[in-house]
Design an enzyme around this catalytic site. Structure first.
Site, PDB file in Angstrom:
ATOM      1  NE  ARG A   1      26.119  11.146  68.561  1.00 45.16           N
ATOM      2  CZ  ARG A   1      25.557  12.329  68.660  1.00 45.16           C
ATOM      3  NH1 ARG A   1      26.295  13.405  68.833  1.00 45.16           N
ATOM      4  NH2 ARG A   1      24.257  12.462  68.588  1.00 45.16           N
TER       5      ARG A   1
ATOM      6  CG  LEU B   1      17.781  21.522  90.846  1.00 42.79           C
ATOM      7  CD1 LEU B   1      16.378  21.454  90.253  1.00 42.79           C
ATOM      8  CD2 LEU B   1      18.670  22.355  89.934  1.00 42.79           C
TER       9      LEU B   1
ATOM     10  CG  ASP C   1      18.986  16.613  69.214  1.00 44.64           C
ATOM     11  OD1 ASP C   1      20.198  16.459  68.987  1.00 44.64           O
ATOM     12  OD2 ASP C   1      18.091  16.175  68.472  1.00 44.64           O
TER      13      ASP C   1
ATOM     14  CG  HIS D   1      29.219  17.907  72.101  1.00 42.23           C
ATOM     15  ND1 HIS D   1      27.863  17.739  71.926  1.00 42.23           N
ATOM     16  CD2 HIS D   1      29.810  17.061  71.219  1.00 42.23           C
ATOM     17  CE1 HIS D   1      27.643  16.827  70.993  1.00 42.23           C
ATOM     18  NE2 HIS D   1      28.817  16.405  70.534  1.00 42.23           N
TER      19      HIS D   1
ATOM     20  CB  SER E   1      15.845   9.771  71.340  1.00 40.98           C
ATOM     21  OG  SER E   1      15.599  10.314  70.070  1.00 40.98           O
TER      22      SER E   1
HETATM   23  C1  FPP Z   1      23.021  16.097  71.285  1.00 41.10           C
HETATM   24  O1  FPP Z   1      23.418  16.941  70.244  1.00 41.10           O
HETATM   25  C2  FPP Z   1      23.925  16.233  72.416  1.00 41.10           C
HETATM   26  C3  FPP Z   1      24.775  15.276  72.901  1.00 41.10           C
HETATM   27  C4  FPP Z   1      24.860  13.908  72.325  1.00 41.10           C
HETATM   28  C5  FPP Z   1      25.666  15.526  74.019  1.00 41.10           C
HETATM   29  C6  FPP Z   1      25.150  16.467  75.039  1.00 41.10           C
HETATM   30  C7  FPP Z   1      26.256  16.848  75.882  1.00 41.10           C
HETATM   31  C8  FPP Z   1      26.435  18.049  76.425  1.00 41.10           C
HETATM   32  C9  FPP Z   1      25.518  19.196  76.314  1.00 41.10           C
HETATM   33  C10 FPP Z   1      27.676  18.188  77.186  1.00 41.10           C
HETATM   34  C11 FPP Z   1      27.479  18.616  78.559  1.00 41.10           C
HETATM   35  C12 FPP Z   1      26.647  17.818  79.413  1.00 41.10           C
HETATM   36  C13 FPP Z   1      26.800  17.881  80.713  1.00 41.10           C
HETATM   37  C14 FPP Z   1      25.889  17.125  81.605  1.00 41.10           C
HETATM   38  C15 FPP Z   1      27.880  18.680  81.265  1.00 41.10           C
HETATM   39  P1  FPP Z   1      23.843  16.288  68.876  1.00 41.10           P
HETATM   40  O2  FPP Z   1      25.317  16.088  68.900  1.00 41.10           O
HETATM   41  O3  FPP Z   1      23.032  15.055  68.618  1.00 41.10           O
HETATM   42  O4  FPP Z   1      23.461  17.444  67.892  1.00 41.10           O
HETATM   43  P2  FPP Z   1      22.957  17.293  66.389  1.00 41.10           P
HETATM   44  O5  FPP Z   1      21.646  16.557  66.450  1.00 41.10           O
HETATM   45  O6  FPP Z   1      22.800  18.717  65.959  1.00 41.10           O
HETATM   46  O7  FPP Z   1      24.030  16.557  65.635  1.00 41.10           O
END
Ligand code: FPP
Length: 215
Positions: free
Chosen positions: A53, A113, A2, A19, A172
């Site tokens: 989203r 892993l 997050d 991201h 969550s």
């Molecule tokens: C949460 O941050 C993150 C996500 C919803 C997406 C996570 C995705 C990646 C890290 C992309 C790569 C993943 C892989 C497996 C390659 P948020 O957008 O909720 O952040 P915020 O709470 O600051 O708005």
């Protein structure tokens, strides 16, 4: 994982840039866990709720995932890493579903892993699907083992440590059944800033916890 969005906002960048940065952290974390001898790493990449989203952000995340999971397969193969995708694949189009299954299949005999990517994942949805599958199979005397066998995580150990970055202190909908006795670790560090030292700090704190399993 997050905090990608906030990491980007702090830099006046679009959320997708967060991201992208988060994906770099993902690659480094997989590498660190591999070197540290961790047996199973599960990352919460995209929840069933995340489908709500805006279209542009969902599209951006999926594009990044495609690049990082599917194109990353040869790298995972070199490192002897096994891949499991945990989630409700019915949300994906046929082409993406096939590509993900193909990636899993190519890596299924690796012995290092185990990397689990929770993608289109929701804990309640997982349990609901398991209940339906148990009914359809006509299972009798359903015990805890039976339920575990019908979850996406069938055959995997329950998590010992669950780390949530980004400052929120909630679950969550993540691995609800499997985390019954997990230790939780919350950190304010935003996911793109979560480096190997942060990971080692979490593991060190885990090492100091006394696990009593209710006894
Ligand atoms: C949460 O941050 C993150 C996500 C919803 C997406 C996570 C995705 C990646 C890290 C992309 C790569 C993943 C892989 C497996 C390659 P948020 O957008 O909720 O952040 P915020 O709470 O600051 O708005």
């Amino acid at each position: 994982m997050d905090g990608n969005g906030r990491w980007a906002s702090k830099r006046a960048l679009p959320r997708t840039a967060g991201h992208k940065a988060g994906s770099e952290t993902f690659v480094k974390t997989v590498d660190a866990c591999d070197r540290l001898g961790i047996e199973v790493l599960t990352v919460y990449a995209f929840s069933t709720e995340n489908w709500q989203r805006d279209k542009e952000e969902v599209g951006g995340i999926l594009k990044i995932m495609h690049a990082y999971i599917i194109k990353y397969v040869p790298e995972l193969m070199k490192k002897n890493i096994r891949l499991r995708i945990l989630g409700d694949m019915s949300y994906f189009d046929e082409e993406s579903r096939k590509a993900l299954e193909e990636s899993e299949r190519k890596l299924q005999n690796n012995t290092g892993l185990t990397l689990c990517v929770a993608l289109s994942y929701g804990g309640r949805n997982e349990i609901r699907q398991a209940v339906n599958a148990i009914i359809a199979a006509g299972e009798k005397d359903v015990d805890e083992e039976t339920v575990s066998r019908y979850l996406y995580t069938a055959g995997l150990p329950d998590p010992d440590l669950v780390i949530r970055t980004g400052g929120e202190k909630r679950i969550s909908n993540f691995l609800l059944w499997q985390s019954a006795y997990a230790e939780y670790y919350f950190t304010d560090t935003l996911w793109p800033d979560f480096d190997e030292d942060c990971l080692k700090e979490a593991i060190a704190e885990f090492g100091n916890r006394k696990r009593r399993y209710g006894k």
